[in-house]
Design a protein around this motif. Structure first.
Motif, short mmCIF file in Angstrom:
data_model
loop_
_atom_site.label_atom_id
_atom_site.label_comp_id
_atom_site.label_asym_id
_atom_site.label_seq_id
_atom_site.Cartn_x
_atom_site.Cartn_y
_atom_site.Cartn_z
N TYR A 125 -1.51 -5.26 -9.56
CA TYR A 125 -1.07 -3.87 -9.41
C TYR A 125 0.42 -3.70 -9.72
CZ TYR A 125 0.65 -5.17 -4.65
OH TYR A 125 1.30 -5.74 -3.58
N ARG A 126 1.02 -4.72 -10.29
CA ARG A 126 2.46 -4.71 -10.58
C ARG A 126 2.89 -3.49 -11.40
NH1 ARG A 126 6.34 -8.81 -10.85
NH2 ARG A 126 8.09 -8.38 -12.23
N TYR A 127 2.05 -3.06 -12.36
CA TYR A 127 2.43 -1.96 -13.25
C TYR A 127 1.74 -0.65 -12.86
CZ TYR A 127 4.05 -5.90 -16.02
OH TYR A 127 4.68 -7.03 -16.43
N MET A 128 1.04 -0.61 -11.74
CA MET A 128 0.29 0.58 -11.35
C MET A 128 1.15 1.55 -10.54
SD MET A 128 -3.43 -0.87 -10.17
CE MET A 128 -4.47 -1.86 -11.24
N THR A 129 0.98 2.82 -10.81
CA THR A 129 1.64 3.86 -10.01
C THR A 129 0.95 3.96 -8.66
OG1 THR A 129 0.15 5.58 -10.82
CG2 THR A 129 2.15 5.16 -12.11
N ALA A 130 1.51 4.78 -7.78
CA ALA A 130 0.90 4.98 -6.47
C ALA A 130 -0.52 5.52 -6.61
CB ALA A 130 1.76 5.94 -5.64
N ALA A 131 -0.71 6.48 -7.52
CA ALA A 131 -2.03 7.07 -7.72
C ALA A 131 -3.03 6.02 -8.22
CB ALA A 131 -1.95 8.23 -8.72
N GLU A 132 -2.60 5.18 -9.12
CA GLU A 132 -3.48 4.14 -9.65
C GLU A 132 -3.86 3.15 -8.55
OE1 GLU A 132 -2.38 2.48 -13.63
OE2 GLU A 132 -0.74 3.93 -13.50
N GLN A 133 -2.87 2.70 -7.79
CA GLN A 133 -3.15 1.74 -6.72
C GLN A 133 -4.09 2.32 -5.67
OE1 GLN A 133 0.19 -0.58 -5.09
NE2 GLN A 133 1.47 0.22 -6.74
N GLU A 134 -3.84 3.56 -5.29
CA GLU A 134 -4.66 4.18 -4.26
C GLU A 134 -6.09 4.40 -4.74
OE1 GLU A 134 -2.32 7.57 -3.23
OE2 GLU A 134 -1.07 6.42 -1.80
N HIS A 135 -6.25 4.67 -6.04
CA HIS A 135 -7.60 4.82 -6.58
C HIS A 135 -8.36 3.49 -6.51
CE1 HIS A 135 -10.78 6.25 -9.33
NE2 HIS A 135 -10.73 5.02 -9.82
N VAL A 136 -7.71 2.41 -6.94
CA VAL A 136 -8.35 1.09 -6.90
C VAL A 136 -8.64 0.68 -5.47
CG1 VAL A 136 -8.09 -1.36 -7.46
CG2 VAL A 136 -7.31 0.37 -9.08
N MET A 137 -7.67 0.90 -4.57
CA MET A 137 -7.88 0.52 -3.17
C MET A 137 -9.00 1.32 -2.54
SD MET A 137 -4.10 -0.37 -1.59
CE MET A 137 -3.31 1.18 -2.05
N ALA A 138 -9.14 2.59 -2.90
CA ALA A 138 -10.22 3.41 -2.35
C ALA A 138 -11.57 2.87 -2.81
CB ALA A 138 -10.05 4.86 -2.79
N LEU B 179 -16.44 -0.42 -1.27
CA LEU B 179 -17.31 -1.59 -1.39
C LEU B 179 -17.28 -2.44 -0.13
CD1 LEU B 179 -16.47 -2.72 -5.05
CD2 LEU B 179 -18.49 -1.47 -4.25
N ARG B 180 -16.10 -2.51 0.51
CA ARG B 180 -16.02 -3.29 1.75
C ARG B 180 -16.80 -2.61 2.87
NH1 ARG B 180 -14.02 -3.38 6.49
NH2 ARG B 180 -13.68 -5.39 7.52
N ASP B 181 -16.71 -1.30 2.95
CA ASP B 181 -17.47 -0.58 3.97
C ASP B 181 -18.97 -0.75 3.78
OD1 ASP B 181 -15.19 0.30 5.21
OD2 ASP B 181 -15.17 2.26 4.22
N ALA B 182 -19.37 -0.93 2.53
CA ALA B 182 -20.79 -1.14 2.23
C ALA B 182 -21.20 -2.58 2.47
CB ALA B 182 -21.06 -0.75 0.78
N GLY B 183 -20.24 -3.44 2.84
CA GLY B 183 -20.53 -4.83 3.12
C GLY B 183 -20.68 -5.69 1.89
N ARG B 184 -20.17 -5.21 0.76
CA ARG B 184 -20.35 -5.95 -0.49
C ARG B 184 -19.20 -6.89 -0.81
NH1 ARG B 184 -21.49 -1.67 -5.04
NH2 ARG B 184 -21.52 -3.60 -6.27
N SER C 145 -7.05 0.40 5.79
CA SER C 145 -7.25 -0.70 6.74
C SER C 145 -8.15 -1.78 6.15
CB SER C 145 -7.86 -0.15 8.03
OG SER C 145 -9.14 0.43 7.77
N GLN C 146 -9.03 -1.39 5.24
CA GLN C 146 -9.96 -2.35 4.64
C GLN C 146 -9.24 -3.40 3.78
OE1 GLN C 146 -10.20 0.92 4.56
NE2 GLN C 146 -12.31 1.63 4.86
N LEU C 147 -8.00 -3.15 3.42
CA LEU C 147 -7.25 -4.11 2.61
C LEU C 147 -6.08 -4.71 3.38
CD1 LEU C 147 -8.60 -2.09 0.36
CD2 LEU C 147 -7.09 -3.34 -1.17
#
Length: 467
Positions: free
Chosen positions: A341-354, A359-364, A82-84
């Motif tokens: 993220y054009r070349y990122m797998t699902a695992a890669e994208q989910e890692h970056v999004m997490a 950082l968003r939850d921390a207000g940064r 939801s943060q993205l």
């Protein structure tokens, strides 16, 4: 890096072939209908002057584009946090970033001259073109070899920033160019008028060519009018002179390297390098995300956009719907960057999004997963989100004729959609003949004014809901 050095010439040659094929797919295939973010370094124009980094870039880019053996980009099935995603009120995403600009009175550059001043004052820091944790992949893709220009944001007009020696030459060029375009348009018009009724195809072709000539002529007249407006006014002329000095000062010593403002290739390289800058707070966040990604997947994080002057942003918005048209675009603050993220797998994208969500939850940061293959990240200067009152007050400033893509896959344009639009445009009737003749006269008068102004001035001057 030792592993990279052992690859030798064979690997570099193989990559060169693969890179060309990849660029063809990037620029021409249905997966990438827009060309705005194509990797500028493949042009090739590395942003850094260091020979080691110029060697490191293609190797880092190869790691980014490597075949994962599974779906990547928008083809990968991912759960977007939801943060993205967008807020209920879609204006809020941009309003938060505008509020940060207002709270800290963040300076933004209108053009490259303004950006040069910020770089020289140390407000922005340079991001190397390639490191072990990230690579600048397409930064400065729209940088051109043309002379540097002053950008009037209110009028959305650009005029070349010239020294005294260049003024007369530019005035003559504008006059000659307008006359040449006018002559060419007249020739096409006469030929079209002379055709018989049975030559419809030829007439249609000539009208299409005429429309293009008239478009170019209009643009040249606008440049001539801007030239007269700025260089014919003493105060504006002084402003342009100061901007030329700022650009010259940076070009003479850009962190140890010199650039020639009179040479096309040198100008383009300087522009690309200027765009490889961020504010320190944003660069720290980018490095943090990049290091986390590299530790997990052993690849550099691809970064496609850093700071953008208003002029560059305006040009980009014509070909990229993700480039906002609001008065204070996030990238002009130097606090925003985009991750590809054009070349990122699902695992890669989910890692970056997490990581971004944390950082968003921390207000940064503020963030969004854009449909066109990017994660947009905006860093807050003091690591704290602006107050709610300031965000609410900024909502009006974020309302613009701009569509930020929903963070989910959307239908792709048909292959022939662009061609259909081109055919439709070619069928439009050209301007009435009388109107053309009147416009032609005005164009000649404008070009004459440009020459007079230069001569006169020269003498004087010696989403899902997110709560």
């Amino acid at each position: 890096m030792k592993e990279f050095k052992r690859t030798g010439r064979v690997a570099l040659t193989a990559f060169s072939v693969g890179a060309v094929a990849a660029v063809v797919l990037l620029l021409g295939g249905p997966k990438a209908p827009r060309r705005a973010w194509a990797p500028s370094a493949l042009d090739p124009v590395p942003a850094s002057s260091a020979a080691a980094e110029q060697t490191a870039w293609p190797l880092a880019a190869q790691r980014v584009m490597e075949d994962r053996g599974e779906p990547t980009g928008r083809q990968a099935k991912v759960e977007v946090p939801s943060q993205l995603r967008h807020y209920d009120d879609r204006r809020r995403f941009l309003a938060i970033q505008v509020a940060e600009w207002r709270e800290h009175s963040v300076a933004t550059p209108h053009d490259y001259a303004g950006l040069a001043g910020m770089i020289r004052q140390g407000e922005l820091v340079e991001a190397p073109v390639a490191t072990e944790s990230y690579v600048l992949y397409g930064v400065g893709a729209l940088a051109d070899p043309e002379p540097f220009t002053h950008y009037d944001k209110s009028a959305r007009l650009s005029v070349a920033v010239l020294d005294e020696a260049e003024l007369a030459a530019e005035s003559a060029r504008l006059e000659e160019s307008a006359a040449r375009l006018e002559e060419s348009a007249d020739a096409l018009r006469r030929e079209a008028d002379s055709l018989g009724k049975g030559e419809r195809a030829r007439r249609a072709s000539l009208r299409a060519q005429l429309a293009q000539k008239e478009k170019a002529l209009k643009a040249e007249r606008e440049r001539a009018e801007a030239f007269v407006s700025f260089y014919g006014d003493a105060e504006r002329r002084r402003e342009l002179s100061a901007e030329r000095e700022a650009l010259s000062a940076l070009a003479s010593d850009f962190h140890g390297r010199r650039y020639d403002l009179t040479a096309e290739r040198s100008r383009k390289e300087m522009k690309v390098r200027m765009l490889a800058h961020l504010r320190p707070e944003a660069l720290a966040v980018m490095k943090e995300l990049a290091e986390s990604y590299r530790e997990r997947f052993g690849r550099p994080l691809p970064i496609t956009s850093l700071v953008r002057p208003d002029e560059y942003q305006h040009r980009l918005s014509k070909s990229n719907s993700n480039a906002t048209r609001i008065d204070v675009p996030p990238h002009s603050t130097g606090l925003a960057f985009d991750i590809l993220y054009r070349y990122m797998t699902a695992a890669e994208q989910e890692h970056v999004m997490a990581d971004i969500a944390r950082l968003r939850d921390a207000g940064r940061v503020e963030s969004l997963r854009e449909n066109r293959d990017h994660f947009h990240v905006f860093a807050f200067i003091d690591g704290r989100r602006p107050g709610e009152e300031l965000i609410e007050a900024s909502l009006g400033h974020s309302a613009a004729s701009h569509r930020v893509d929903e963070p989910r896959d959307a239908p792709r344009p048909a292959k022939n959609e662009g061609k259909a639009e081109a055919r439709k445009a070619s069928k439009k009737e050209p301007v009435k003949k009388a109107g053309r003749e009147s416009a032609g006269k005005a164009g000649r008068q404008t070009a004459g004014k440009a020459a007079a102004a230069a001569k006169k001035g020269s003498g004087k001057a010696s989403g899902r809901k997110r709560k």
